[in-house]
Design a protein around this motif. Structure first.
Motif, PDB file in Angstrom:
ATOM      1  N   ILE A   1       0.836  -1.206   0.000  1.00 14.60           N
ATOM      2  CA  ILE A   1       0.000   0.000   0.000  1.00 14.60           C
ATOM      3  C   ILE A   1       0.870   1.256   0.000  1.00 14.60           C
ATOM      4  CG2 ILE A   1      -1.658   1.360   1.371  1.00 14.60           C
ATOM      5  CD1 ILE A   1      -2.806  -1.227   2.399  1.00 14.60           C
TER       6      ILE A   1
ATOM      7  N   PHE B   1      -4.731   0.818   6.324  1.00 15.34           N
ATOM      8  CA  PHE B   1      -4.988  -0.619   6.413  1.00 15.34           C
ATOM      9  C   PHE B   1      -5.710  -0.980   7.709  1.00 15.34           C
ATOM     10  CE2 PHE B   1      -3.780  -4.917   7.669  1.00 15.34           C
ATOM     11  CZ  PHE B   1      -4.361  -5.603   6.620  1.00 15.34           C
TER      12      PHE B   1
ATOM     13  N   SER C   1      -9.375   0.048   7.533  1.00 11.02           N
ATOM     14  CA  SER C   1     -10.168  -0.813   6.656  1.00 11.02           C
ATOM     15  C   SER C   1     -10.334  -2.204   7.258  1.00 11.02           C
ATOM     16  CB  SER C   1      -9.539  -0.896   5.273  1.00 11.02           C
ATOM     17  OG  SER C   1      -8.242  -1.415   5.348  1.00 11.02           O
TER      18      SER C   1
ATOM     19  N   ILE D   1      -5.030  -4.446  -4.124  1.00  8.39           N
ATOM     20  CA  ILE D   1      -4.746  -3.011  -4.098  1.00  8.39           C
ATOM     21  C   ILE D   1      -5.088  -2.370  -5.447  1.00  8.39           C
ATOM     22  CG2 ILE D   1      -2.885  -1.316  -3.912  1.00  8.39           C
ATOM     23  CD1 ILE D   1      -1.641  -3.285  -1.845  1.00  8.39           C
TER      24      ILE D   1
ATOM     25  N   SER E   1      -8.870  -2.243  -5.844  1.00  7.76           N
ATOM     26  CA  SER E   1      -9.495  -1.314  -4.901  1.00  7.76           C
ATOM     27  C   SER E   1      -9.280   0.126  -5.348  1.00  7.76           C
ATOM     28  CB  SER E   1      -8.952  -1.532  -3.488  1.00  7.76           C
ATOM     29  OG  SER E   1      -7.584  -1.290  -3.434  1.00  7.76           O
ATOM     30  N   LYS E   2      -8.168   0.413  -6.006  1.00  3.39           N
ATOM     31  CA  LYS E   2      -7.938   1.768  -6.537  1.00  3.39           C
ATOM     32  C   LYS E   2      -8.893   2.100  -7.666  1.00  3.39           C
ATOM     33  CE  LYS E   2      -3.108   2.280  -5.272  1.00  3.39           C
ATOM     34  NZ  LYS E   2      -1.713   2.315  -5.726  1.00  3.39           N
TER      35      LYS E   2
ATOM     36  N   LYS F   1      -9.467   4.336   1.806  1.00  2.00           N
ATOM     37  CA  LYS F   1      -9.886   3.473   2.919  1.00  2.00           C
ATOM     38  C   LYS F   1     -11.180   2.745   2.581  1.00  2.00           C
ATOM     39  CE  LYS F   1      -7.929   6.312   6.591  1.00  2.00           C
ATOM     40  NZ  LYS F   1      -8.207   7.115   7.773  1.00  2.00           N
TER      41      LYS F   1
ATOM     42  N   LYS G   1     -12.498   2.304  -0.376  1.00  2.85           N
ATOM     43  CA  LYS G   1     -12.302   1.438  -1.532  1.00  2.85           C
ATOM     44  C   LYS G   1     -11.702   0.095  -1.110  1.00  2.85           C
ATOM     45  CE  LYS G   1     -11.613   5.148  -4.861  1.00  2.85           C
ATOM     46  NZ  LYS G   1     -10.721   5.745  -5.853  1.00  2.85           N
ATOM     47  N   LEU G   2     -10.723   0.160  -0.196  1.00  4.39           N
ATOM     48  CA  LEU G   2     -10.080  -1.065   0.282  1.00  4.39           C
ATOM     49  C   LEU G   2     -11.053  -1.917   1.085  1.00  4.39           C
ATOM     50  CD1 LEU G   2      -7.438  -2.636   0.355  1.00  4.39           C
ATOM     51  CD2 LEU G   2      -6.815  -1.367   2.402  1.00  4.39           C
TER      52      LEU G   2
ATOM     53  N   GLU H   1     -13.360  -3.661  -1.383  1.00  4.19           N
ATOM     54  CA  GLU H   1     -12.688  -4.760  -2.089  1.00  4.19           C
ATOM     55  C   GLU H   1     -12.477  -5.960  -1.167  1.00  4.19           C
ATOM     56  OE1 GLU H   1     -11.347  -6.592  -5.417  1.00  4.19           O
ATOM     57  OE2 GLU H   1     -12.193  -4.592  -5.337  1.00  4.19           O
TER      58      GLU H   1
END
Length: 156
Positions: A30, A43, A46, A105, A108-109, A117, A119-120, A123
């Motif tokens: 990340i 991290f 999330s 990653i 999620s982007k 946060k 988005k992660l 996912e």
């Protein structure tokens, strides 16, 4: 005596909160512009939100997500007689973990939610439930390796 320079692997320390090597590796993926504290905050937020959603141990949930998204095969191209073949071969656990983490990653982007946060979290939840883009990518690679199984006798 050999004049080649020997390269030594950097030792990655376990993360401070959970003491897990895998989590520290994910945080390093990340990592952006050397801001490790920011990556850790992203991290841990999330993972906390993810564990509250399912009321289970966060490390168990994260390992389950990684297990769901790990590929078993990898395709490499080899040119034989002017034709490129995609040759499937089994990969090691370390390499499959690397692919899994990078795909989580990456996808999620690409999500639509606000902030990395969220988005992660999205996912991770989708990967746990089995409907994320990372799992689709894994299944796509497995299908291609099944199709190209005839070329597996070629050596790289």
């Amino acid at each position: 005596m050999s004049r080649k320079k020997r390269y030594f692997k950097n030792i990655i320390l376990n993360d401070p909160k959970f003491g897990s090597y895998i989590i520290s590796k994910f945080i390093n993926y990340i990592l952006n512009n050397g801001k490790k504290n920011k990556a850790q905050n992203i991290f841990y937020y999330s993972l906390n939100f993810f564990s509250l959603k399912f009321n289970k141990n966060p490390i168990y949930l994260f390992k389950k997500v990684l297990k769901n998204t790990q590929p078993l095969f990898e395709l490499k191209k080899k040119k034989i007689g002017g034709i490129s073949y995609q040759i499937p071969y089994k990969i090691t656990l370390k390499r499959s973990l690397m692919f899994s983490m990078k795909w989580i990653i990456f996808f999620s982007k690409k999500r639509i939610e606000n902030g990395f946060k969220n988005k992660l979290v999205g996912e991770l939840i989708d990967s746990y439930l089995g409907i994320s883009n990372t799992i689709k990518k894994k299944d796509e690679i497995h299908k291609l390796s099944e199709i190209n199984k005839a070329y597996s006798n070629f050596k790289l």
